[in-house]
Each structure stands twice: as C-alpha cells, then as structure tokens.
Design a protein around this motif. Structure first.
Motif, PDB file in Angstrom:
ATOM      1  N   VAL A   1      41.914  43.488 -31.781  1.00 43.46           N
ATOM      2  CA  VAL A   1      42.468  44.299 -30.706  1.00 43.46           C
ATOM      3  C   VAL A   1      41.376  44.962 -29.871  1.00 43.46           C
ATOM      4  O   VAL A   1      41.521  45.111 -28.641  1.00 43.46           O
ATOM      5  N   LYS A   2      40.251  45.336 -30.494  1.00 40.25           N
ATOM      6  CA  LYS A   2      39.186  45.979 -29.729  1.00 40.25           C
ATOM      7  C   LYS A   2      38.569  45.016 -28.724  1.00 40.25           C
ATOM      8  O   LYS A   2      38.223  45.412 -27.600  1.00 40.25           O
ATOM      9  N   ILE A   3      38.456  43.762 -29.109  1.00 36.93           N
ATOM     10  CA  ILE A   3      37.907  42.762 -28.195  1.00 36.93           C
ATOM     11  C   ILE A   3      38.879  42.508 -27.045  1.00 36.93           C
ATOM     12  O   ILE A   3      38.471  42.393 -25.882  1.00 36.93           O
ATOM     13  N   ARG A   4      40.169  42.454 -27.353  1.00 36.69           N
ATOM     14  CA  ARG A   4      41.156  42.284 -26.283  1.00 36.69           C
ATOM     15  C   ARG A   4      41.072  43.426 -25.286  1.00 36.69           C
ATOM     16  O   ARG A   4      41.095  43.225 -24.061  1.00 36.69           O
ATOM     17  N   LYS A   5      41.012  44.649 -25.799  1.00 35.90           N
ATOM     18  CA  LYS A   5      40.965  45.814 -24.913  1.00 35.90           C
ATOM     19  C   LYS A   5      39.663  45.857 -24.113  1.00 35.90           C
ATOM     20  O   LYS A   5      39.648  46.265 -22.942  1.00 35.90           O
ATOM     21  N   ALA A   6      38.575  45.402 -24.720  1.00 32.15           N
ATOM     22  CA  ALA A   6      37.294  45.368 -24.012  1.00 32.15           C
ATOM     23  C   ALA A   6      37.394  44.495 -22.771  1.00 32.15           C
ATOM     24  O   ALA A   6      36.953  44.877 -21.678  1.00 32.15           O
ATOM     25  N   PHE A   7      38.001  43.322 -22.928  1.00 29.97           N
ATOM     26  CA  PHE A   7      38.132  42.412 -21.784  1.00 29.97           C
ATOM     27  C   PHE A   7      39.097  42.968 -20.739  1.00 29.97           C
ATOM     28  O   PHE A   7      38.910  42.768 -19.536  1.00 29.97           O
ATOM     29  N   ALA A   8      40.122  43.673 -21.189  1.00 27.87           N
ATOM     30  CA  ALA A   8      41.082  44.254 -20.246  1.00 27.87           C
ATOM     31  C   ALA A   8      40.474  45.399 -19.447  1.00 27.87           C
ATOM     32  O   ALA A   8      40.762  45.569 -18.254  1.00 27.87           O
TER      33      ALA A   8
END
Length: 550
Positions: A323-330
C-alpha cells in the motif's frame, strides 16, 4: 457503466471507454487542420433524409445489454434497445418500455405495466423478456461483469454467486404485460437503474438461437428507437429508425452513421471537411493540442460530468501489493499540470474517487503533487518488500492520443520525482479490456462515469475482489461492511457519512489512483439539435434532429 470509458480526455467520454462504465483524449491538431473554427459547411442530410454522421472512435465490443460494460457499446445499445424508463427531453426519467408502474408502501415492490411494443423483427415485447434478460445477466455462466448492478433485486446476489436459486430472484412476469419486481431493500434510485443497459430486455428467441447474435447486424434485434442496419467491424456501423418502435413519431432521424476512426486529429479534420456532423465527446475525444484554438473560436462546447479518470494498480502482483508503494505513486504526480498543459478543458484534479457532483468529502483525501511524502513512502515500501531498487514497471493504456499524452507526462513525473523508469504499452480497446480483466497489467488507465446519480455507483465496484468491474484484486472487509450498512440506512445524511467512511478506506488503501474529474468537450454542426447528454455523460439520440438554419 458506466462503465468503462473509452476515450480519454475532457470528455467518457472522454477518456476511456471502459468500464465503466464503463473514457477524453485531446491531442494535437494536424498542421493543415482548421482548428480555429473557420470550417467548411457540413454536408446536408443525404438525399433529403436526415442522416447524422458521427465517429465512435473504436469498435464496440458487443451490442448485448447483458454483457456490455463500456461506453462505446452503451452508445449503440441505448440507440437500439430500451429499458422500463428512459431519460426524456426534460432530463427526467420517464416511463418507456413500461407505460406505468406502482410502488408498494415499503418501497420494496414495483409493478410495471409493459406497453404495447414490438421488437425490430416484429415480435411483441413481453414482460417475460425482461425477466429472462435480468436472470440471464445474473446467471454465473453468462459472466456479466455488470451483474452486480442487479443486486438491488431480492435474491439476485445469491443467485449470481452460486448461493441461491434462480427461482428466488425477485423478478417475475405475472403475465405478458405485468412485471413484478421485489427489492432486497428500498432503493430510491431504482427508477434510474431500470434505464441502465443491464436492465434492458433481450429477445429470448434471438439469444438462444445464436450465441454470437450481438456481433452481427443481421441478428441484433432490439426494442429501441433505432434498429441496426449494418456493422462493418472496425470500420462503420449504421442504425436506422425503427418503424416498430412505440414512440417512432418522436424519432426524427432516418439514420445514424457511426465511423470508427481512432485518430482524433483525423476525426476533427473530417468534421471540418463536412464528413462528420459532430466531433469529440461523448463518443470520442478532441485532440488535446486543438483545444485552445477551438475554445477561443467559440465553436467548442464543454460541460462537467460525473466521472473520474484514474489508474488501477494490480494489487496482487509485487510491488503494488504494498500500500505504501501504491500511495507513493499516487502522491508523486502533479494533476493540475496535466490539466493545464495537456487536457485544457476545465477538468478538476481528483483527490478522491467520487466526483464533485456527489462528493462525500469536498476537501479530498490527499494532497496533489506531494513529492516529499511520496519519496518517503516509496523508500519505506521498498524496504518492506526487501527491494533495493524499483523493479521493471509497465503502464498500460488503450489506444488514444489523449491517453498516450497523459501516460507520457506521468511517466516523466514518476522518473523525475521517484527515480522510476516506466515502460508504456498501448493496446486496442477490446484486447485492453480483456487483459485488464485477466490481471495482465501492473498499472492501467481507467475511467468511470456514473450509471446513476449516487456515490454508491462509484464505490460498489470495489466491494468484491472478484467483482466484474474491480480488476484491482483489492478487497477490504470493513469497506464491504460499510457498503452493506449504507444499503440499510434510510437517513440520507447518516448514509452519506457511512459512504464517506468507505471512500476514506479506499483512498487510504489506494488500489486506484484518481487523476482528474471529467468534462466533455465537442464541436458540432449547428443544425444538429436535441441530442441528450446527461450529467453522467451518457448520450441518447432518440430525439436528435436536423434543424435548418433560418
């Protein structure tokens, strides 16, 4: 739907044709195009008849109301089929295939009286055709990605999931002209729902007679204002006035000719040369580079619609299972710069999923272009996954100059802000949809236009991991519980608060990355009148007409 949206840019149509349903893509006008608006006069309707010439941008995957999930297919289906209700020229939902209805005091039972009408082949339209169509869409063997739209009907969800019997689904033809529907819970927007394609009837004899009936003009039999004349796949589709339609006197066009030109520059040139009467949304998109001149010329019309352009993450495959990687890209993209420099048609940055017209949190759920937070989250996420550098990443989109330009800009932003190299991959619309459904992607573009005017229509698509329009492989028990709870809450403000909690979870988990809220932009021949484009971005040509200039 709505659906997958096909095209991408300022318009679902703007961007996207899928799902949802199920896309606006602006791109540069060619050097010799007349984007300033000083165009030639469009050709008059052919041979004295009224023939509207449009561009569909891409091949419709299907003309089957029970299977369709995208806006391209929906355009054709809305022209050739009709539900129990239909949006009228007044913008309201009026009786259509049903001439009248009654509702029980508890709001859970609807009784529709089916009007005298015929299928385009002359067969009578019956209440049994509706019962058949709804149960067919719910049948697990049909594999309808929009079956969940029927879950408001009692017993529908259980049957679709293989946990109930078809006999227990709350839809029954009491006789040829009476359809009784029992709902699981009171549903205030049900009369809007039955105007949606998954609730349309189909002709059982036609469906049972040929499994490929919905891909051939000879076997597409509808009950709507138009009938299909020809379908030259990936080239041209023609519908003509259906003389068997109950309200044929209000259908003014003799024919609609849909071209299938994917290049938006070519489409705009065709409009300028009089080969098309309309260019851009809602069936295609205007070239992004032509937008400023078209806007300045006064020829372009733009309207906001209830739709969101976003990217999906495949949450089952590393590294976007984190989830942290997803949020980073967002967080690592500048949405406003995309709008200012590419889209240019009044879109708004999306910092939530539900669009402004039905917003649950008017302030959004995160900060746009939050680079420092993005870098920190990416570092933490990579550490949690045991990675020292980011692995190969592919961003997928369906063929459209607008989608390509957005992807290229985001590719540059992710490289600059996160140090990640991104490969871009474009595919033809139908292939793209199939691959996304099968999970053959890492990050993929998407667009969603509301099927009806309620936030649940946006949120419910992520309720189930295996839901027909989810495709992120994400599921959250609390999220699902809140959506179930909202269905039982009759107080509007309390229900809104419950749905806001659900959207907060969706944005905290970030299986999708909202980018912007749609507007639709188009140019048209001034003689074309009474094309209905509702606030959800859906188009209806039933009342369309040519009105000669005085």
């Amino acid at each position: 739907m709505k659906k997958n949206v096909f095209v991408a840019m300022s318009s679902i149509l703007v961007l996207g044709a899928a799902l949802a349903g199920c896309g606006g893509g602006n791109q540069a006008a060619p050097a010799d195009s007349n984007a300033s608006g000083a165009k030639t006069e469009n050709s008059a309707p052919t041979s004295g008849s009224k023939v509207l010439k449009l561009n569909l941008h891409s091949e419709p995957p299907t003309a089957d109301p029970g299977i369709a999930e995208d806006t391209t297919s929906s355009t054709i289906i809305t022209a050739t089929f009709e539900g129990l209700t239909r949006v009228g020229k007044d913008g309201k939902y009026n009786p259509a295939a049903a001439e009248s209805y009654t509702v029980s005091e508890d709001g859970k039972k609807y009784t529709f009286k089916i009007r005298d009408n015929k299928w385009s082949n002359g067969d009578p339209v019956s209440a049994k055709d509706f019962e058949y169509a709804w149960k067919r869409a719910l049948n697990p063997k049909t594999a309808s990605n929009y079956a969940y739209q029927l879950y408001y009907v009692k017993g529908a969800e259980a049957y679709n999931k293989g946990k109930g019997k078809v006999e227990d689904v709350g839809v029954k033809a009491l006789d040829d002209k009476t359809l009784e529907v029992e709902l699981a819970n009171p549903t205030p927007f049900f009369l809007e729902l039955v105007a949606f394609k998954t609730y349309f009837p189909v002709n059982p004899k036609v469906v049972e007679g040929n499994e490929k009936w919905a891909t051939d003009a000879k076997t597409v039999i509808g009950n709507g204002p138009f009938k299909m004349d020809s379908w030259e796949h990936k080239s041209k589709l023609v519908v003509s006035k259906n003389d068997n339609y109950w309200d044929k006197d209000n259908v003014k066009l003799d024919k609609i000719e849909f071209s299938m030109v994917e290049d938006e520059n070519t489409e705009l040139s065709m409009w300028e040369n009089g080969e098309l009467h309309w260019a851009g949304a809602p069936t295609s998109a205007l070239p992004t580079d032509a937008i400023p001149a078209l806007k300045e010329s006064g020829k372009m019309t733009t309207q906001p619609i209830a739709g969101t352009y976003f990217y999906r993450f495949n949450t089952e495959k590393p590294p976007f299972n984190n989830v942290k990687i997803r949020k980073a890209f967002a967080y690592a993209i500048d949405r406003q710069s995309l709008i200012d420099n590419i889209l240019q048609a009044g879109q708004l940055p999306a910092t939530g999923y539900v669009p402004p017209s039905m917003a649950l949190n008017k302030d959004g759920f995160y900060k746009d272009n939050d680079i420092e937070t993005a870098k920190k989250l990416l570092e933490e996420g990579l550490k949690e996954e045991g990675l020292t550098k980011f692995p190969a990443l592919t961003l997928s989109f369906n063929t459209s100059e607008g989608h390509k330009k957005i992807a290229e800009a985001i590719q540059d932003q992710w490289k600059k802000n996160l140090g990640v190299d991104v490969k871009l991959e474009n595919k033809e619309w139908k292939v793209y949809l199939d691959d996304v459904h099968q999970g053959k992607y890492q990050v993929a573009r998407a667009g969603w236009l509301g099927d009806f005017n309620d936030p649940i229509n946006f949120l419910e698509m992520f309720k189930e991991k295996d839901g027909g329009n989810n495709d992120t492989r994400w599921e959250n028990p609390k999220y699902k519980e809140l959506l179930n709870q909202s269905a039982l809450e009759l107080d509007p403000e309390k229900r809104k608060a419950i749905l806001a909690q659900a959207e907060q979870i969706l944005m905290d988990e970030m299986p999708i990355m909202p980018i912007y809220y749609y507007t639709q932009s188009w140019v048209k021949d001034d003689r074309v009148q009474d094309v209905i484009i509702d606030g959800l971005g859906a188009v209806d040509y039933k009342y369309a007409d040519f009105v000669e200039k005085k």
